[in-house]
Scaffold this active site. Structure first.
Site, mmCIF file in Angstrom:
data_model
loop_
_atom_site.group_PDB
_atom_site.id
_atom_site.type_symbol
_atom_site.label_atom_id
_atom_site.label_comp_id
_atom_site.label_asym_id
_atom_site.label_seq_id
_atom_site.Cartn_x
_atom_site.Cartn_y
_atom_site.Cartn_z
ATOM 1 N N ASN A 185 -3.165 5.905 -1.189
ATOM 2 C CA ASN A 185 -3.062 6.078 0.263
ATOM 3 C C ASN A 185 -2.484 7.421 0.686
ATOM 4 O OD1 ASN A 185 -4.245 3.734 1.523
ATOM 5 N ND2 ASN A 185 -2.767 2.620 0.274
ATOM 6 N N HIS A 214 -1.034 -2.676 -6.996
ATOM 7 C CA HIS A 214 -1.793 -2.395 -5.776
ATOM 8 C C HIS A 214 -3.293 -2.570 -6.036
ATOM 9 C CE1 HIS A 214 -2.982 0.846 -2.591
ATOM 10 N NE2 HIS A 214 -3.107 -0.362 -2.114
ATOM 11 N N GLU A 255 -3.705 0.119 -8.890
ATOM 12 C CA GLU A 255 -2.705 1.185 -8.973
ATOM 13 C C GLU A 255 -1.374 0.513 -9.323
ATOM 14 O OE1 GLU A 255 -2.034 3.146 -5.190
ATOM 15 O OE2 GLU A 255 -1.768 5.073 -6.165
ATOM 16 N N SER A 302 0.831 -1.210 0.000
ATOM 17 C CA SER A 302 0.000 0.000 0.000
ATOM 18 C C SER A 302 0.859 1.250 0.000
ATOM 19 C CB SER A 302 -0.848 0.040 1.274
ATOM 20 O OG SER A 302 -1.601 -1.118 1.409
HETATM 21 N N1 NAD Z 1 -6.146 -4.589 3.732
HETATM 22 C C1 NAD Z 1 -6.328 -3.796 2.685
HETATM 23 O O1 NAD Z 1 -7.422 -3.218 2.495
HETATM 24 C C2 NAD Z 1 -5.216 -3.603 1.695
HETATM 25 C C3 NAD Z 1 -5.504 -2.977 0.476
HETATM 26 C C4 NAD Z 1 -4.505 -2.855 -0.486
HETATM 27 C C5 NAD Z 1 -3.225 -3.332 -0.215
HETATM 28 N N2 NAD Z 1 -2.949 -3.917 0.990
HETATM 29 C C6 NAD Z 1 -1.578 -4.449 1.208
HETATM 30 O O2 NAD Z 1 -1.601 -5.834 0.970
HETATM 31 C C7 NAD Z 1 -0.641 -6.493 1.806
HETATM 32 C C8 NAD Z 1 -1.346 -7.540 2.646
HETATM 33 O O3 NAD Z 1 -2.326 -6.903 3.445
HETATM 34 P P1 NAD Z 1 -3.527 -7.725 4.105
HETATM 35 O O4 NAD Z 1 -4.498 -6.718 4.593
HETATM 36 O O5 NAD Z 1 -3.966 -8.819 3.186
HETATM 37 O O6 NAD Z 1 -2.752 -8.370 5.354
HETATM 38 P P2 NAD Z 1 -3.215 -9.556 6.314
HETATM 39 O O7 NAD Z 1 -2.629 -9.264 7.644
HETATM 40 O O8 NAD Z 1 -4.674 -9.819 6.192
HETATM 41 O O9 NAD Z 1 -2.465 -10.834 5.668
HETATM 42 C C9 NAD Z 1 -1.066 -10.963 5.587
HETATM 43 C C10 NAD Z 1 -0.734 -12.433 5.377
HETATM 44 O O10 NAD Z 1 0.663 -12.573 5.086
HETATM 45 C C11 NAD Z 1 1.126 -13.771 5.724
HETATM 46 N N3 NAD Z 1 2.578 -13.658 5.829
HETATM 47 C C12 NAD Z 1 3.291 -12.840 6.638
HETATM 48 N N4 NAD Z 1 4.611 -13.007 6.391
HETATM 49 C C13 NAD Z 1 4.717 -13.920 5.395
HETATM 50 C C14 NAD Z 1 5.816 -14.494 4.690
HETATM 51 N N5 NAD Z 1 7.070 -14.149 4.956
HETATM 52 N N6 NAD Z 1 5.550 -15.399 3.729
HETATM 53 C C15 NAD Z 1 4.283 -15.772 3.447
HETATM 54 N N7 NAD Z 1 3.192 -15.251 4.078
HETATM 55 C C16 NAD Z 1 3.427 -14.345 5.035
HETATM 56 C C17 NAD Z 1 0.367 -13.803 7.053
HETATM 57 O O11 NAD Z 1 0.347 -15.093 7.588
HETATM 58 C C18 NAD Z 1 -1.025 -13.313 6.605
HETATM 59 O O12 NAD Z 1 -1.836 -14.402 6.198
HETATM 60 C C19 NAD Z 1 0.048 -5.379 2.614
HETATM 61 O O13 NAD Z 1 1.215 -4.985 1.949
HETATM 62 C C20 NAD Z 1 -1.011 -4.273 2.609
HETATM 63 O O14 NAD Z 1 -0.448 -2.997 2.775
HETATM 64 C C21 NAD Z 1 -3.921 -4.079 1.940
#
Ligand code: NAD
Length: 282
Positions: free
Chosen positions: A190, A140, A152, A119
């Site tokens: 963001n 993104h 994005e 993000s």
């Molecule tokens: N939540 C949102 O609305 C949103 C929107 C756009 C982008 N993002 C981005 O997407 C990414 C993930 O966010 P999320 O909300 O899905 O997070 P989340 O916390 O729901 O999930 C993260 C996952 O990554 C896994 N993980 C952590 N370290 C790992 C590794 N080394 N290898 C494999 N798996 C691993 C965890 O077990 C978990 O299942 C982040 O970079 C976030 O900024 C999030």
């Protein structure tokens, strides 16, 4: 370059949606997570989401079954050895992501593109953790991935025009609209969204309004489809805090300073929808 096999790493909120849209669009998908329970939850979430498309008549039962048949889940990163394109969607932490990009670079074929769903974190920094910075870019997706059309696309300092073109083409094959942003903290989405969410949290902390009142004002008065606090809960308060920290560190402006109430809620494990409790209860 023919793209057939997609690796998705991280099976949380975003990773499961990303895996779903690729599988729905005909790609073979390997979804990887370090935690087996996250993979089990992701599989269930994907089945539920595809089921809703079938109920609404937007997908046939046969296409749902075919999409599920194209999806494999695993805790072993080396199952990505034959991936043509990888999307990383793990925690929003620069060191964790850099370590993963270095491992991926050593594992997957040299021509494969490595995309991050970050993000806010610098794509240039992630690219520098590999020997193929020309093939590292930001992809993104928006939450919920199966419904939101924007992707994005972030071009790092060393990302090649060819890699950007391949990735944009891929977005269109998913039925999404790519929009390019330069590699500065928070990119476009963001950089603009998080200060609004942070200000809404300050308004709660200072007693300007209840979460319900603040969300109602922004929904009914500004025509936003959901209020900023509902949206923060939906994104995950830990993710919001991580993004604000990147904005604050990267841009240095105090206007991005994360609200102390946000820090307190994250410390308490009140992470929003995914933990059952945030500004609202779930
Ligand atoms: N939540 C949102 O609305 C949103 C929107 C756009 C982008 N993002 C981005 O997407 C990414 C993930 O966010 P999320 O909300 O899905 O997070 P989340 O916390 O729901 O999930 C993260 C996952 O990554 C896994 N993980 C952590 N370290 C790992 C590794 N080394 N290898 C494999 N798996 C691993 C965890 O077990 C978990 O299942 C982040 O970079 C976030 O900024 C999030």
């Amino acid at each position: 370059m023919t793209i057939k096999t997609i690796g998705v790493i991280g099976a949380g909120t975003m990773g499961n949606g990303i895996a779903q849209v690729f599988a729905q669009s005909g790609f073979d998908v390997r979804l990887v997570d370090i935690a087996q329970p996250m993979l089990d939850r992701a599989k269930a979430a994907i089945e539920k989401s595809l089921g809703k498309f079938v109920e609404k008549g937007k997908l046939t039962a046969a296409d749902r079954d075919a999409a599920l048949g194209r999806l494999r889940t695993t805790t072993a990163l080396d199952h990505l050895v034959d991936a043509d394109y990888v999307v990383e969607a793990i925690v929003e932490d620069v060191e964790t992501k850099r370590t993963l990009f270095t491992s991926l670079d050593a594992l997957v074929k040299p021509e494969a593109i490595l995309a991050s769903n970050t993000s806010s974190i610098s794509i240039t920094t992630l690219g520098a953790a590999t020997k193929r910075p020309d093939k590292v870019l930001g992809m993104h997706f928006m939450n919920p991935v199966p419904l939101m059309t924007l992707v994005e696309m972030i071009r790092g300092q060393a990302t090649s025009t060819e890699s950007m073109a391949i990735a944009s083409d891929l977005c269109k094959r998913l039925g999404k609209t790519p929009v390019e942003a330069a590699d500065y903290p928070g990119f476009i989405a963001n950089r603009i969204l998080m200060p609004m969410i942070n200000e809404a949290i300050y308004a709660v902390m200072e007693g300007v309004g209840t979460p319900e009142a603040i969300d109602s004002v922004m929904k009914l008065g500004m025509n936003h489809p959901m209020g900023p606090l509902t949206l923060a809960d939906f994104i995950g308060l830990d993710v919001c805090l991580a993004i604000l920290n990147v904005l604050h560190d990267g841009l240095g402006d105090p206007k991005y300073r994360p609200c102390p109430l946000l820090r307190r809620m994250v410390a308490a494990g009140h992470l929003g929808r995914k933990s059952g409790r945030g500004f609202h209860a779930y």
